[in-house]
Scaffold this active site. Structure first.
Site, PDB file in Angstrom:
ATOM      1  N   ARG A   1       0.832  -1.207   0.000  1.00  0.00           N
ATOM      2  CA  ARG A   1       0.000   0.000   0.000  1.00  0.00           C
ATOM      3  C   ARG A   1       0.868   1.259   0.000  1.00  0.00           C
ATOM      4  O   ARG A   1       0.571   2.239  -0.694  1.00  0.00           O
ATOM      5  CB  ARG A   1      -0.933  -0.031   1.206  1.00  0.00           C
ATOM      6  CG  ARG A   1      -2.010   1.022   1.173  1.00  0.00           C
ATOM      7  CD  ARG A   1      -3.077   0.759   2.211  1.00  0.00           C
ATOM      8  NE  ARG A   1      -2.559   0.851   3.572  1.00  0.00           N
ATOM      9  CZ  ARG A   1      -3.261   0.546   4.671  1.00  0.00           C
ATOM     10  NH1 ARG A   1      -4.511   0.117   4.569  1.00  0.00           N
ATOM     11  NH2 ARG A   1      -2.737   0.656   5.869  1.00  0.00           N
TER      12      ARG A   1
ATOM     13  N   LYS B   1      -2.682   6.414   1.686  1.00  0.00           N
ATOM     14  CA  LYS B   1      -2.531   6.838   3.074  1.00  0.00           C
ATOM     15  C   LYS B   1      -1.566   8.024   3.112  1.00  0.00           C
ATOM     16  O   LYS B   1      -0.404   7.900   3.482  1.00  0.00           O
ATOM     17  CB  LYS B   1      -2.018   5.660   3.903  1.00  0.00           C
ATOM     18  CG  LYS B   1      -2.708   5.557   5.240  1.00  0.00           C
ATOM     19  CD  LYS B   1      -2.429   4.239   5.926  1.00  0.00           C
ATOM     20  CE  LYS B   1      -2.844   4.308   7.358  1.00  0.00           C
ATOM     21  NZ  LYS B   1      -4.302   4.461   7.568  1.00  0.00           N
TER      22      LYS B   1
ATOM     23  N   GLU C   1     -16.454   6.332   4.128  1.00  0.00           N
ATOM     24  CA  GLU C   1     -15.793   5.817   5.334  1.00  0.00           C
ATOM     25  C   GLU C   1     -15.660   6.956   6.333  1.00  0.00           C
ATOM     26  O   GLU C   1     -16.173   8.039   6.114  1.00  0.00           O
ATOM     27  CB  GLU C   1     -14.440   5.202   4.977  1.00  0.00           C
ATOM     28  CG  GLU C   1     -13.432   6.191   4.390  1.00  0.00           C
ATOM     29  CD  GLU C   1     -12.027   5.595   4.296  1.00  0.00           C
ATOM     30  OE1 GLU C   1     -11.632   4.816   5.172  1.00  0.00           O
ATOM     31  OE2 GLU C   1     -11.327   5.937   3.333  1.00  0.00           O
TER      32      GLU C   1
HETATM   33  C1  LIG Z   1      -5.426   3.629   7.824  1.00  0.00           C
HETATM   34  C2  LIG Z   1      -6.823   3.888   7.415  1.00  0.00           C
HETATM   35  C3  LIG Z   1      -7.829   2.915   7.541  1.00  0.00           C
HETATM   36  C4  LIG Z   1      -7.595   1.598   8.187  1.00  0.00           C
HETATM   37  O1  LIG Z   1      -6.695   0.790   7.482  1.00  0.00           O
HETATM   38  P1  LIG Z   1      -6.009  -0.456   8.186  1.00  0.00           P
HETATM   39  O2  LIG Z   1      -5.052  -0.942   7.165  1.00  0.00           O
HETATM   40  O3  LIG Z   1      -7.070  -1.443   8.485  1.00  0.00           O
HETATM   41  O4  LIG Z   1      -5.364   0.044   9.434  1.00  0.00           O
HETATM   42  C5  LIG Z   1      -9.102   3.238   7.085  1.00  0.00           C
HETATM   43  N1  LIG Z   1      -9.388   4.439   6.551  1.00  0.00           N
HETATM   44  C6  LIG Z   1      -8.455   5.395   6.430  1.00  0.00           C
HETATM   45  C7  LIG Z   1      -8.836   6.709   5.843  1.00  0.00           C
HETATM   46  C8  LIG Z   1      -7.149   5.152   6.852  1.00  0.00           C
HETATM   47  O5  LIG Z   1      -6.218   6.105   6.724  1.00  0.00           O
END
Ligand SMILES: *Cc1c(COP(=O)(O)O)cnc(C)c1O
Length: 343
Positions: free
Chosen positions: A82, A184, A220
């Site tokens: 990722r 991210k 989300e």
């Molecule tokens: C990090 C993150 C998540 C959760 O991802 P994981 O890999 O399960 O920790 C969900 N939404 C956003 C916007 C994030 O930055």
């Protein structure tokens, strides 16, 4: 055993300076070897790319002490992949994925005494990140980059059980269609700060963001994906290209199918369906809490209450939570490749 004298059960989610962190530097077209260092401080140009134009991506994962005394990380290969994609999207030289995993292992091994004991509920949170460090004044990618990993022990996300939370439908948007919602990047969090402070001031734990294009579909929250359970007890996962692909959510989907025999439907989810009572349970998922149950959603004063209520996590999400945390803590056998043994 853990040798640091900390009150593991009461740590909270905060930054503690631990012993070692990993640093690698990109210059003249290549990443150097990287090394562990004791120095938690970074010195950089006042004009560093990250300071001027937010050129940075990060990751978050955890190391756990298992029942049989090992220290393991959960699917670090997916964090490596990722971050690789996120770096490319922000025109940064991606850090090689195999080296990412090696660096996670090296950093945790350098901080083994900080890995909380099994059964304390606490874990070691691992934060890989990279950013443009050389001076940039015109808007363009930096020439030099730093990749780092630090870790910090974090307490149990839920003290005294996972109590359902209240969240609200946000009037702010998180991620533009065809923007950066799926990576991210720190910039996605910067723009969520006003919305989250405002939500907290109004008594909500989180914001649910809708798709900015039509503002009719569930995306989300600021830092966690959303999952629903329908009246048949199956999992429904909102689908959109601007949702961050949560590793927890993807793992829960696999667990639902292969361990629990549930059907999983990944599709667009309209806010109107949620209001119409299509779902019996709702949860937020991410590395920090695994699953936080949502008891109710406020849509501008209109309350959407889930049948699972405000007392405890509903039955399907509880099964999912127990199974995934069982895998992470070594109580249940993991699918091949999910657990990276560190010590
Ligand atoms: C990090 C993150 C998540 C959760 O991802 P994981 O890999 O399960 O920790 C969900 N939404 C956003 C916007 C994030 O930055």
């Amino acid at each position: 055993m853990s040798t640091k004298e900390l009150d593991w059960g009461n740590l909270g989610f905060a930054y503690h300076v631990t012993d070692k962190r990993f640093v690698a530097y990109y210059k003249d077209g290549k990443w150097d070897e990287g090394h562990l260092t004791d120095d938690p401080m970074i010195t950089m140009s006042e004009d560093a790319g990250v300071l001027q134009y937010s050129q940075s991506v990060f990751e978050g994962l955890k190391a756990y002490r298992t029942e049989d005394g090992h220290v393991v990380a959960f699917r670090p290969d997916l964090n490596a992949a990722r971050m690789y994609e996120g770096a490319q999207y922000l025109e940064m030289p991606p850090f090689p994925q195999d080296r990412f995993i090696d660096a996670v292992v090296e950093t945790v091994r350098g901080n083994l005494d900080w890995v909380p004991p099994y059964g304390s509920g606490a874990t070691l949170y691992i934060r890989p990140y990279m950013f443009g460090i050389s001076p940039v004044i015109g808007v363009k990618p930096a020439d030099e980059y730093m990749f780092r990993i630090f870790c910090t022990p974090v307490g149990p996300y839920f003290k005294g059980g996972a109590k359902p939370i209240s969240v609200r439908i946000s009037d702010f948007d998180r991620a533009a269609p065809r923007g950066t919602g799926h990576i991210k990047a720190g910039l996605n969090y910067a723009m969520s700060l006003h919305a989250i402070v405002d939500a907290h001031n109004k008594g909500f734990a989180e914001n649910i963001y809708l798709d900015p294009g039509t503002r009719t579909k569930i995306e989300e929250t600021g830092g966690a994906n959303i999952i629903f359970v329908d009246h048949d007890g199956n999992l429904v996962i909102p689908k959109s290209s601007s949702i961050l692909p949560s590793i927890t959510r993807r793992s829960l989907v696999d667990v639902a199918k292969t361990y629990l025999g549930l059907k999983v439907n990944e599709r667009e989810v309209a806010l109107s369906e949620v209001k119409g009572g299509a779902f019996t349970e709702c949860g937020l998922c991410g590395t920090a809490a695994v699953i936080s149950p949502v008891g109710r959603i406020d849509d501008h004063g209109e309350e959407i209450a889930f049948p699972s209520g405000m007392e405890k996590m509903g039955p399907v999400l509880t099964k999912l939570y127990d199974t995934l945390t069982g895998i992470q803590m070594g109580r249940l056998e993991a699918p091949a490749g999910w657990i990276k043994v560190i010590a």
